[in-house]
Design an enzyme around this catalytic site. Structure first.
Site, short mmCIF file in Angstrom:
data_model
loop_
_atom_site.label_atom_id
_atom_site.label_comp_id
_atom_site.label_asym_id
_atom_site.label_seq_id
_atom_site.Cartn_x
_atom_site.Cartn_y
_atom_site.Cartn_z
N LYS A 80 0.88 -1.19 0.00
CA LYS A 80 0.00 0.00 0.00
C LYS A 80 0.91 1.23 0.00
CE LYS A 80 -1.91 3.03 2.14
NZ LYS A 80 -1.73 4.46 1.77
N GLU B 241 9.88 1.54 10.61
CA GLU B 241 10.93 2.54 10.30
C GLU B 241 10.25 3.90 10.41
OE1 GLU B 241 14.02 1.96 9.72
OE2 GLU B 241 14.08 -0.16 9.21
N CYS C 276 13.90 10.82 6.42
CA CYS C 276 13.77 10.41 7.83
C CYS C 276 15.07 10.61 8.59
CB CYS C 276 13.36 8.94 7.88
SG CYS C 276 14.44 7.90 6.89
N GLU D 225 10.36 16.55 14.60
CA GLU D 225 10.67 16.39 13.18
C GLU D 225 9.87 17.41 12.36
OE1 GLU D 225 9.17 12.78 11.20
OE2 GLU D 225 11.21 12.47 10.46
P1 NAD Z 1 2.49 8.69 7.45
O1 NAD Z 1 2.67 7.96 8.73
O2 NAD Z 1 1.53 9.83 7.40
O3 NAD Z 1 2.01 7.69 6.30
C1 NAD Z 1 2.76 6.55 5.95
C2 NAD Z 1 1.84 5.53 5.32
O4 NAD Z 1 0.89 5.10 6.29
C3 NAD Z 1 1.05 6.04 4.13
O5 NAD Z 1 0.99 5.03 3.14
C4 NAD Z 1 -0.33 6.26 4.72
O6 NAD Z 1 -1.37 6.16 3.76
C5 NAD Z 1 -0.40 5.14 5.72
N1 NAD Z 1 -1.38 5.34 6.80
C6 NAD Z 1 -1.86 6.51 7.30
N2 NAD Z 1 -2.74 6.27 8.29
C7 NAD Z 1 -2.81 4.93 8.45
C8 NAD Z 1 -3.51 4.06 9.33
N3 NAD Z 1 -4.34 4.52 10.26
N4 NAD Z 1 -3.31 2.73 9.22
C9 NAD Z 1 -2.45 2.23 8.30
N5 NAD Z 1 -1.78 3.00 7.43
C10 NAD Z 1 -1.94 4.34 7.50
O7 NAD Z 1 3.94 9.15 7.00
P2 NAD Z 1 4.34 10.02 5.74
O8 NAD Z 1 3.93 11.44 5.99
O9 NAD Z 1 3.88 9.34 4.51
O10 NAD Z 1 5.93 9.90 5.76
C11 NAD Z 1 6.75 10.72 6.51
C12 NAD Z 1 7.24 10.01 7.74
O11 NAD Z 1 7.91 8.80 7.37
C13 NAD Z 1 8.28 10.82 8.50
O12 NAD Z 1 8.02 10.77 9.86
C14 NAD Z 1 9.58 10.10 8.16
O13 NAD Z 1 10.60 10.29 9.10
C15 NAD Z 1 9.15 8.69 8.06
N6 NAD Z 1 10.12 7.90 7.26
C16 NAD Z 1 10.93 7.02 7.92
C17 NAD Z 1 11.89 6.29 7.20
C18 NAD Z 1 12.82 5.32 7.90
O14 NAD Z 1 13.48 4.55 7.21
N7 NAD Z 1 12.92 5.33 9.21
C19 NAD Z 1 11.97 6.44 5.81
C20 NAD Z 1 11.11 7.34 5.19
C21 NAD Z 1 10.19 8.06 5.92
#
Ligand code: NAD
Length: 490
Positions: free
Chosen positions: A177, A252, A286, A385
């Site tokens: 997804k 992650e 991230c 962040e």
């Molecule tokens: P997000 O948590 O808003 O969304 C991530 C994913 O989760 C999306 O596909 C979203 O549709 C899905 N999602 C949202 N609500 C959900 C729910 N209730 N249940 C299941 N899935 C759901 O994050 P984002 O804004 O897309 O990404 C940014 C974040 O990702 C930042 O905090 C960043 O640090 C982190 N990130 C971490 C790494 C790592 O390797 N540690 C890498 C990239 C990004």
């Protein structure tokens, strides 16, 4: 651009027929209406992945055969790298050279895990030395089962590959997804899977909103493993969903990573790596080193140079030649970053550079590279962040002070240190409470090496052998080898 979901080897319209708009962040134009999958589509996709795992050829074929499919996918990705890179730019906003670099990395990830799939054949079992000579024991590794992958928007195809490639190498089947902000390339990955003849149901891609498609995937009882990359609040929801059925989960999450610069550093190198650590991918990384700690005596000269170099960064549409900083991914992200900067100022921070929309770029989610100073250690911009091109710079007195400040965070994803003194770099690297540490650089990432965080930055590790282990169960087989009776009851 594709209008259908990929389930059980077929392209199908979402059950409810819904779509969601995809916006080019450089132009604010709606460029596509992507299929909005919901719980019904997730049910179909999980059922397909379940069948493919329980009765299909994928987990039963040799690692070498699976490696053949992974290598074919890597080749197709490389063949299409310009086109896929272009899709990433209009979806995410990043400059084209960065996007093409991501696609090459994605292909590299598939090739790397092809190699590890072959190694599974070469080392099918491990003998365990037992203290009891009448018994023998061996360990075999088997795929966990059906994996659900939920990924963010900052590296759309690359983040998918960090999960899809090791899962397939291990013999798992998967439902992917992608983020609703960047769904385009995940559907192309499905097309590539179809083209190389991946058996039906092995990789299923369902685009859709987080609560509508991500949540049902995380809660689905037939999913054995959840692999999530995203924010801490969503990560907490995924973990709670996994708890109900005791699903294996790897997370992650976010970061607020420090970059400690000692006074003996070369100022040119320090400034370049600081900029790479926070302006690359518009700071939507991230592991971005968003807190820069500079030894007091170097601070005035370093800040002056950093501001001077930041003003030279070419901002614009990622498709334009020479662009080094594209737009943020969405209006929501742009508003959030501007609100964070305003809050930081209210709490005492000074803007040394940037902090607003660049002059002449009135359309698109553009923001100047931003340098904040004078904030206290309790300022929100120092602690939370921001996920944008915003760096906070503070001074430290001595090594102990730097380590204390660096580790004073609920996050622990990455950390960096710069000094000409290699012994000091090693010492500080060991003292950081973070899963990824860079010495005299910031951000280079290699598929072979583990990736993941301490504290609230996550659970588990991706990439390298650690990434494959996420998708393997460990089975221990003990045999009684003696002809003698056991002699307990009889
Ligand atoms: P997000 O948590 O808003 O969304 C991530 C994913 O989760 C999306 O596909 C979203 O549709 C899905 N999602 C949202 N609500 C959900 C729910 N209730 N249940 C299941 N899935 C759901 O994050 P984002 O804004 O897309 O990404 C940014 C974040 O990702 C930042 O905090 C960043 O640090 C982190 N990130 C971490 C790494 C790592 O390797 N540690 C890498 C990239 C990004």
């Amino acid at each position: 651009m594709r209008h259908k979901l990929f389930i059980d080897g077929q392209w199908c319209a979402p059950v409810n027929g819904g779509t969601f708009p995809v916006v080019n962040p450089a132009t604010e134009e709606v460029i596509h209406h992507a299929p909005a999958g919901t719980a019904e589509d997730i049910d179909l996709a999980v059922a397909a992945a379940r069948r493919a795992f329980d009765t299909g050829p994928w987990p039963r074929m040799s690692g070498r055969e699976r490696a053949g499919y992974l290598r074919a996918m890597a080749e197709k990705i490389l063949e299409r790298k310009q086109e896929l890179g272009h899709l990433e730019v209009i979806d995410n906003g990043k400059p084209l050279p960065e996007a093409v670099w991501d696609i090459e990395d994605t292909a590299g990830c598939f090739s790397f895990y092809a190699g590890l799939a072959e190694e599974l054949d070469d080392n099918p079992e491990e003998t365990i030395a037992l203290s009891e000579p009448r018994f023998s024991s061996k360990v075999v590794r088997e795929p966990i089962g059906v994996a659900g992958a939920i990924i963010p928007w900052n590296y759309p195809l690359l983040m998918a590959s960090w999960k899809v490639a090791p899962a397939l190498a291990a013999g798992c089947t998967m439902v992917l997804k992608p983020s609703e902000l960047t769904p385009l390339t995940a559907l192309e990955l499905a097309a590539i899977a179809e083209e190389v003849g991946l058996p039906a149901g092995v990789l299923n891609v369902v685009t859709g909103l987080g609560p509508d498609a991500g949540q049902p995937l995380s809660e689905h009882p037939d999913v054995d493993k959840l692999a999530f990359t995203g924010s801490v609040p969503t990560g907490a929801k995924i973990m709670a969903a996994a708890a109900r059925d005791i699903k294996n989960v790897s997370l992650e999450l976010g970061g607020k990573s420090p970059f400690v610069v000692f006074a003996d550093s070369d100022i040119d190198k320090a400034v370049e790596w600081i900029m790479f650590g926070i302006f690359w991918n518009q700071g939507q990384v991230c592991s971005a080193t968003s807190r820069v700690l500079v030894e007091e005596s170097l601070y005035p000269a370093l800040l002056e140079r950093l501001v001077a170099e930041a003003t030279k960064i070419q901002i614009g549409d990622g498709l334009e030649d020479g662009t080094l900083l594209g737009p943020l991914v969405s209006r929501g992200q742009h508003d959030k970053v501007l609100a964070m900067i305003a809050r930081g100022r209210r709490e005492g921070a000074t803007i040394a550079h940037g902090g607003k929309r660049p002059h002449g770029l009135d359309t698109g989610y553009f923001l100047e590279p931003t340098i904040l100073t004078d904030m206290g250690e309790d300022n929100t911009v120092w602690r939370e962040e921001i996920f944008g091109p915003v760096v906070c710079v503070k001074t430290f007195r001595d090594e102990a002070d730097a380590i204390r400040m660096a580790n004073d965070s609920r996050f622990g994803l990455a950390a960096a240190v710069m000094s000409r003194d290699k012994t000091r770099c090693e010492r500080v690297a060991r003292a950081f409470r973070a899963g990824i540490v860079w010495i005299n650089c910031s951000q280079p990432t290699f598929t072979e090496a583990p990736w993941g965080g301490y504290k609230q930055s996550g659970i588990g590790r991706e990439l390298g052998r650690w990434g494959l282990n996420n998708y393997l169960e460990v089975k221990q087989i003990t045999s009684f080898e003696s002809d003698e009776p056991w002699g307990w009851y009889m």
